[in-house]
Motif scaffolding. Structure first.
Motif, PDB file in Angstrom:
ATOM      1  N   TRP A 127      36.495  55.509  18.666  1.00 17.10           N
ATOM      2  CA  TRP A 127      36.564  55.514  17.207  1.00 17.10           C
ATOM      3  C   TRP A 127      37.980  55.235  16.714  1.00 17.10           C
ATOM      4  CZ3 TRP A 127      33.298  54.734  13.553  1.00 17.10           C
ATOM      5  CH2 TRP A 127      31.947  54.982  13.772  1.00 17.10           C
ATOM      6  N   ILE A 128      38.960  55.806  17.379  1.00 18.46           N
ATOM      7  CA  ILE A 128      40.350  55.554  16.983  1.00 18.46           C
ATOM      8  C   ILE A 128      40.681  54.080  17.180  1.00 18.46           C
ATOM      9  CG2 ILE A 128      42.763  56.025  17.582  1.00 18.46           C
ATOM     10  CD1 ILE A 128      41.852  58.921  18.249  1.00 18.46           C
ATOM     11  N   ALA A 129      40.263  53.504  18.302  1.00 21.14           N
ATOM     12  CA  ALA A 129      40.504  52.078  18.546  1.00 21.14           C
ATOM     13  C   ALA A 129      39.789  51.232  17.493  1.00 21.14           C
ATOM     14  CB  ALA A 129      40.029  51.697  19.950  1.00 21.14           C
ATOM     15  N   PHE A 130      38.565  51.615  17.140  1.00 23.81           N
ATOM     16  CA  PHE A 130      37.820  50.907  16.105  1.00 23.81           C
ATOM     17  C   PHE A 130      38.578  50.957  14.777  1.00 23.81           C
ATOM     18  CE2 PHE A 130      34.761  50.748  12.649  1.00 23.81           C
ATOM     19  CZ  PHE A 130      33.996  49.643  12.976  1.00 23.81           C
ATOM     20  N   LEU A 131      39.065  52.133  14.416  1.00 25.06           N
ATOM     21  CA  LEU A 131      39.810  52.278  13.150  1.00 25.06           C
ATOM     22  C   LEU A 131      41.115  51.492  13.168  1.00 25.06           C
ATOM     23  CD1 LEU A 131      39.211  56.032  12.309  1.00 25.06           C
ATOM     24  CD2 LEU A 131      38.254  54.030  11.153  1.00 25.06           C
ATOM     25  N   ILE A 132      41.786  51.443  14.302  1.00 27.95           N
ATOM     26  CA  ILE A 132      43.018  50.654  14.400  1.00 27.95           C
ATOM     27  C   ILE A 132      42.709  49.171  14.209  1.00 27.95           C
ATOM     28  CG2 ILE A 132      44.808  49.861  16.017  1.00 27.95           C
ATOM     29  CD1 ILE A 132      44.847  52.757  17.119  1.00 27.95           C
ATOM     30  N   ARG A 133      41.652  48.693  14.850  1.00 25.99           N
ATOM     31  CA  ARG A 133      41.258  47.292  14.679  1.00 25.99           C
ATOM     32  C   ARG A 133      40.856  47.014  13.232  1.00 25.99           C
ATOM     33  NH1 ARG A 133      40.876  44.615  19.453  1.00 25.99           N
ATOM     34  NH2 ARG A 133      40.484  45.842  21.309  1.00 25.99           N
ATOM     35  N   TRP A 134      40.077  47.925  12.649  1.00 24.84           N
ATOM     36  CA  TRP A 134      39.639  47.778  11.256  1.00 24.84           C
ATOM     37  C   TRP A 134      40.848  47.716  10.319  1.00 24.84           C
ATOM     38  CZ3 TRP A 134      40.282  51.434   7.294  1.00 24.84           C
ATOM     39  CH2 TRP A 134      39.636  51.117   6.099  1.00 24.84           C
ATOM     40  N   PHE A 159      45.543  53.832  25.042  1.00 24.81           N
ATOM     41  CA  PHE A 159      44.260  54.381  25.476  1.00 24.81           C
ATOM     42  C   PHE A 159      43.683  53.723  26.719  1.00 24.81           C
ATOM     43  CE2 PHE A 159      44.260  54.585  20.741  1.00 24.81           C
ATOM     44  CZ  PHE A 159      44.509  55.940  20.634  1.00 24.81           C
ATOM     45  N   ASP A 160      44.405  52.794  27.308  1.00 21.08           N
ATOM     46  CA  ASP A 160      43.930  52.053  28.484  1.00 21.08           C
ATOM     47  C   ASP A 160      42.608  51.341  28.185  1.00 21.08           C
ATOM     48  OD1 ASP A 160      44.308  51.051  31.022  1.00 21.08           O
ATOM     49  OD2 ASP A 160      43.189  52.671  31.976  1.00 21.08           O
ATOM     50  N   SER A 215      36.249  60.280  25.123  1.00 19.18           N
ATOM     51  CA  SER A 215      36.015  58.842  25.198  1.00 19.18           C
ATOM     52  C   SER A 215      35.472  58.310  23.868  1.00 19.18           C
ATOM     53  CB  SER A 215      35.044  58.540  26.333  1.00 19.18           C
ATOM     54  OG  SER A 215      34.703  57.181  26.334  1.00 19.18           O
ATOM     55  N   LYS A 216      34.572  59.061  23.257  1.00 19.53           N
ATOM     56  CA  LYS A 216      34.037  58.666  21.947  1.00 19.53           C
ATOM     57  C   LYS A 216      35.132  58.673  20.889  1.00 19.53           C
ATOM     58  CE  LYS A 216      29.266  60.124  22.591  1.00 19.53           C
ATOM     59  NZ  LYS A 216      28.211  61.042  22.159  1.00 19.53           N
ATOM     60  N   LYS A 217      35.988  59.693  20.928  1.00 19.95           N
ATOM     61  CA  LYS A 217      37.091  59.772  19.965  1.00 19.95           C
ATOM     62  C   LYS A 217      38.039  58.591  20.136  1.00 19.95           C
ATOM     63  CE  LYS A 217      37.173  64.774  19.496  1.00 19.95           C
ATOM     64  NZ  LYS A 217      37.908  66.007  19.786  1.00 19.95           N
ATOM     65  N   ILE A 218      38.333  58.247  21.372  1.00 18.79           N
ATOM     66  CA  ILE A 218      39.230  57.121  21.646  1.00 18.79           C
ATOM     67  C   ILE A 218      38.617  55.826  21.134  1.00 18.79           C
ATOM     68  CG2 ILE A 218      40.166  55.696  23.514  1.00 18.79           C
ATOM     69  CD1 ILE A 218      40.746  58.331  24.992  1.00 18.79           C
ATOM     70  N   MET A 254      18.707  63.451  28.050  1.00 18.29           N
ATOM     71  CA  MET A 254      19.638  64.457  27.608  1.00 18.29           C
ATOM     72  C   MET A 254      21.009  63.848  27.370  1.00 18.29           C
ATOM     73  SD  MET A 254      19.366  68.219  28.975  1.00 18.29           S
ATOM     74  CE  MET A 254      19.096  68.230  30.682  1.00 18.29           C
ATOM     75  N   LYS A 255      21.687  64.400  26.358  1.00 18.13           N
ATOM     76  CA  LYS A 255      23.027  63.924  26.056  1.00 18.13           C
ATOM     77  C   LYS A 255      24.055  64.631  26.927  1.00 18.13           C
ATOM     78  CE  LYS A 255      23.317  62.116  21.605  1.00 18.13           C
ATOM     79  NZ  LYS A 255      24.038  62.136  20.390  1.00 18.13           N
ATOM     80  N   ASN A 256      25.059  63.886  27.286  1.00 16.22           N
ATOM     81  CA  ASN A 256      26.149  64.442  28.068  1.00 16.22           C
ATOM     82  C   ASN A 256      27.275  64.793  27.100  1.00 16.22           C
ATOM     83  OD1 ASN A 256      28.044  65.159  29.885  1.00 16.22           O
ATOM     84  ND2 ASN A 256      28.214  63.157  30.861  1.00 16.22           N
ATOM     85  N   ASN A 257      27.487  66.096  26.856  1.00 13.65           N
ATOM     86  CA  ASN A 257      28.525  66.527  25.922  1.00 13.65           C
ATOM     87  C   ASN A 257      29.747  67.057  26.650  1.00 13.65           C
ATOM     88  OD1 ASN A 257      27.172  65.887  23.574  1.00 13.65           O
ATOM     89  ND2 ASN A 257      26.017  67.801  23.596  1.00 13.65           N
ATOM     90  N   SER A 258      30.067  66.466  27.767  1.00 12.63           N
ATOM     91  CA  SER A 258      31.239  66.901  28.508  1.00 12.63           C
ATOM     92  C   SER A 258      32.500  66.556  27.722  1.00 12.63           C
ATOM     93  CB  SER A 258      31.276  66.236  29.881  1.00 12.63           C
ATOM     94  OG  SER A 258      31.492  64.857  29.732  1.00 12.63           O
ATOM     95  N   PRO A 259      33.582  67.277  27.955  1.00  8.49           N
ATOM     96  CA  PRO A 259      34.834  66.980  27.236  1.00  8.49           C
ATOM     97  C   PRO A 259      35.311  65.550  27.448  1.00  8.49           C
ATOM     98  CG  PRO A 259      35.012  69.080  28.386  1.00  8.49           C
ATOM     99  CD  PRO A 259      33.707  68.465  28.795  1.00  8.49           C
ATOM    100  N   LYS A 260      35.122  65.028  28.658  1.00 11.40           N
ATOM    101  CA  LYS A 260      35.557  63.652  28.922  1.00 11.40           C
ATOM    102  C   LYS A 260      34.761  62.665  28.069  1.00 11.40           C
ATOM    103  CE  LYS A 260      36.189  60.217  32.350  1.00 11.40           C
ATOM    104  NZ  LYS A 260      36.809  59.776  33.432  1.00 11.40           N
ATOM    105  N   ASN A 261      33.442  62.881  27.931  1.00 12.79           N
ATOM    106  CA  ASN A 261      32.593  62.017  27.132  1.00 12.79           C
ATOM    107  C   ASN A 261      32.991  62.093  25.656  1.00 12.79           C
ATOM    108  OD1 ASN A 261      30.549  60.219  26.560  1.00 12.79           O
ATOM    109  ND2 ASN A 261      29.002  61.811  26.379  1.00 12.79           N
TER     110      ASN A 261
END
Length: 162
Positions: free
Chosen positions: A16-23, A72-73, A11-14, A1-8
């Motif tokens: 992706w944002i870090a990935f886009l900044i590096r890109w 984003f630590d 974390s995914k958004k962060i 089962m997937k964990n769709n908690s707000p923290k998770n």
């Protein structure tokens, strides 16, 4: 089962944002060095690999990584002032060498694509079907960067668990 908690989800958004900044930073470095200097016009790519890889590594070491850590630590858990000078130097040299290696691999990808297109379409040997440009260069770079960081993370996890 997937964990769709707000923290998770955050974390995914962060990530992706870090990935886009590096890109974006890799694409910007290619824009300034590959298109802004004469290095992009040379027949031999060794100068471009060395200069661009070094510039990306230094930019990541001094600008991108500290910014991602502050925003984003993301990154090393050890605080900057807790590291010795040799740890800082070693970390930055690793970034530079890794960036040069990734730029070398991206150069090989471009070469394989161009040579393959020349053979498939029976083009003249000196034809450049896919020239270097910032967006696709950054895509190739980040693909290799992601694979290498995951590989290193898996190796470290296995050595810790063993």
């Amino acid at each position: 089962m997937k964990n769709n908690s707000p923290k998770n989800n955050s974390s995914k958004k962060i990530k992706w944002i870090a990935f886009l900044i590096r890109w974006w930073s890799v694409g910007a470095m290619y824009f300034f060095i590959g298109w802004g200097t004469q290095l992009g016009n040379y027949d031999r790519p060794i100068d471009m690999i060395f200069i661009l890889g070094g510039a990306i590594g230094l930019f990541n070491s001094f600008i991108v990584n500290p910014a991602l850590k502050m925003l984003f630590d993301i990154g090393d858990q050890k605080k900057y002032m807790e590291r010795t000078i040799m740890e800082k130097v070693s970390f930055r040299l690793q970034n530079v060498v890794a960036s040069m290696f990734i730029v070398y691999l991206v150069t090989i990808i471009y070469d394989v694509i161009n040579r393959g297109a020349i053979v498939i379409f029976s083009l003249p040997v000196e034809t450049v079907v896919l020239p270097g440009e910032p967006i696709l260069f950054a895509v190739f770079y980040m693909m290799i960067y992601t694979v290498l960081t995951q590989l290193i993370k898996n190796v470290k996890n296995r050595s810790v668990n063993s």
